[in-house]
Enzyme design. Structure first.
Site, short mmCIF file in Angstrom:
data_model
loop_
_atom_site.label_atom_id
_atom_site.label_comp_id
_atom_site.label_asym_id
_atom_site.label_seq_id
_atom_site.Cartn_x
_atom_site.Cartn_y
_atom_site.Cartn_z
N SER A 59 -7.96 3.66 -5.49
CA SER A 59 -6.69 4.34 -5.31
C SER A 59 -6.94 5.81 -4.93
O SER A 59 -7.89 6.42 -5.42
CB SER A 59 -5.91 4.28 -6.62
OG SER A 59 -4.53 4.42 -6.40
N PRO A 60 -6.11 6.37 -4.06
CA PRO A 60 -6.28 7.79 -3.73
C PRO A 60 -6.08 8.66 -4.96
O PRO A 60 -5.05 8.56 -5.62
CB PRO A 60 -5.21 8.05 -2.67
CG PRO A 60 -4.27 6.90 -2.74
CD PRO A 60 -5.00 5.76 -3.32
N CYS B 52 -6.58 12.72 -6.41
CA CYS B 52 -6.89 14.11 -6.09
C CYS B 52 -8.14 14.59 -6.81
O CYS B 52 -8.27 14.40 -8.02
CB CYS B 52 -5.72 15.01 -6.46
SG CYS B 52 -4.27 14.76 -5.42
N ALA C 44 -4.71 12.03 -1.45
CA ALA C 44 -3.61 12.65 -0.70
C ALA C 44 -4.14 13.83 0.12
O ALA C 44 -4.63 14.81 -0.43
CB ALA C 44 -2.52 13.11 -1.65
N GLN D 270 -5.06 8.57 2.75
CA GLN D 270 -3.64 8.73 2.44
C GLN D 270 -3.18 10.08 3.00
O GLN D 270 -3.67 11.13 2.58
CB GLN D 270 -3.41 8.68 0.93
CG GLN D 270 -1.95 8.71 0.55
CD GLN D 270 -1.75 8.82 -0.96
OE1 GLN D 270 -2.12 9.82 -1.58
NE2 GLN D 270 -1.16 7.80 -1.55
N TYR E 25 6.72 13.53 -4.00
CA TYR E 25 6.34 14.36 -2.88
C TYR E 25 7.37 14.22 -1.76
O TYR E 25 8.36 13.52 -1.91
CB TYR E 25 4.90 14.05 -2.46
CG TYR E 25 3.92 14.32 -3.59
CD1 TYR E 25 3.88 15.58 -4.19
CD2 TYR E 25 3.10 13.33 -4.09
CE1 TYR E 25 3.02 15.84 -5.25
CE2 TYR E 25 2.23 13.58 -5.16
CZ TYR E 25 2.21 14.84 -5.74
OH TYR E 25 1.37 15.10 -6.79
N LEU F 293 -2.89 1.33 -14.72
CA LEU F 293 -3.46 0.84 -15.98
C LEU F 293 -3.97 -0.60 -15.88
O LEU F 293 -3.81 -1.40 -16.79
CB LEU F 293 -2.44 0.98 -17.12
CG LEU F 293 -1.95 2.41 -17.38
CD1 LEU F 293 -0.96 2.45 -18.53
CD2 LEU F 293 -3.11 3.36 -17.67
#
Length: 354
Positions: free
Chosen positions: A23-24, A26, A58, A100, A182, A301
């Site tokens: 998963s992207p 940060c 992102a 992403q 966002y 999760l």
């Protein structure tokens, strides 16, 4: 046993070797949006660890689209060139490199997470944020500037330029970030979008900009490469964006050539009430897959191989996106295969440890 988790998934002309995606997430570790050795090791090690799809965090389509000064960007050629060796390494490991693309909207201009994550003042290097309306995220964050039509056109151009650079860097998949409060999520939700023009009011109007963006990105991307969208399926707040609206939105995304919807939730308002727990977002992926007839990814999760397998075999989703579990264990896919009794190929360099 046969494993759905370790079966390939083909979308357009790209085959992902298994159903596990990074998963992207940060990293807040770029300077001027340029990826560096941290990103090479972080992303590369997850590819070495066996994930079928590695999605870069992102990545801002403009400087003011970043969440923080440490976030990645793809608005110039220096950034694009720095991504190329990372993309090549991911491919060499047999994984699909994805990115992403994002604009943080009113949640931009914040400090890095480990510096407190608070809104930055101008003296601290902060910048003017943008939003569909002049509504602050909370009393502790600055009020964004309501975007003009010219700024909306510029935003579409920025996304398209970044998408073209992503293609030039060798990425095989783009995910558009329409979640977590966002900018695109802000346009979708009536809690953050109170415009009175063609981009506000009705569901059709609130969906207009995100759908225009998809149309333009799909024109740029080669027909053989897949396009993903991450959504927040609900705001978890009364009067906000919710699952029925998400289903209608995803039907439109499918019509416009989106190949998979990555179903997350929340992030748009501070008063959200999220009943978190293992797999709490999986029902969103299941419902969108069923009602909008579009492939979905489950997120949130998911930690156990048997549970991930069950999500897929029961038809609740087509992929699982793992985040923190892959921070804890970059080799989770290798360990999951062993737990499920599946013999998969390890990197030659690591084979003696199999």
């Amino acid at each position: 046993m046969n494993s759905q988790l370790f079966s390939p998934l083909t979308l357009r002309n790209i085959t992902i070797k298994n159903r596990i995606a990074v998963s992207p997430m940060c990293m807040y570790s770029a300077k001027d949006g340029v990826p560096n050795s941290w990103h090479m090791v972080h992303l590369g090690s997850r590819a070495v660890g066996g994930a079928g799809l590695v999605v870069v965090e992102a990545t801002g389509v403009s400087p003011e689209g970043r969440i923080s000064p440490g976030c990645l960007g793809l608005w110039n050629d220096q950034q694009m060139e720095a991504f190329k060796p990372i993309v090549s390494f991911i491919k060499e490991q047999g994984s699909v490199p994805g990115i992403q693309l994002a604009h943080a909207g009113r949640k931009a201009s914040h400090a890095e997470a480990w510096k407190g994550g608070k809104a930055l003042s101008a003296q601290q290097g902060g910048w003017q944020t943008l939003g569909p309306s002049s509504l602050a995220y909370s009393e502790h964050t600055p009020t964004p500037k309501e975007m003009s039509n010219d700024e909306i056109l510029q935003l579409i151009e920025d996304f398209c330029s970044s998408a073209q650079r992503a293609m030039n860097a060798g990425f095989q998949l783009i995910e558009l970030h329409f979640a977590h409060g966002y900018l695109m999520h802000e346009f979708l939700s009536p809690l953050s979008n109170q415009r009175r023009d063609q981009y506000g009011g009705s569901l059709e109007n609130r969906m207009r900009l995100p759908l225009q963006l998809v149309d333009e990105i799909r024109k740029i991307m080669p027909a053989e490469l897949p396009l993903f969208v991450r959504i927040s399926a609900t705001d978890w707040a009364e009067g906000g964006w919710d699952l029925p609206q998400s289903i209608e939105f995803c039907k439109e995304l499918k019509k416009r050539g989106v190949d998979l919807v990555d179903c997350s939730s929340g992030g748009n308002v501070p008063h959200q009430k999220i009943p978190t727990g293992p797999h709490y977002q999986v029902p969103f992926a299941e419902t969108v897959k069923k009602e909008a007839s579009v492939p979905t990814a489950a997120v949130g999760l998911i930690t156990e191989p048997l549970a991930a397998e069950e999500i897929l075999t029961s038809g609740k989703a087509d992929m699982v996106f793992l985040a923190r579990e892959l921070l804890r264990d970059p080799y989770w896919p290798l360990h999951a295969a062993k737990k499920l009794g599946i013999n998969i190929t390890w990197p030659l360099q690591y084979e003696r440890a199999k």
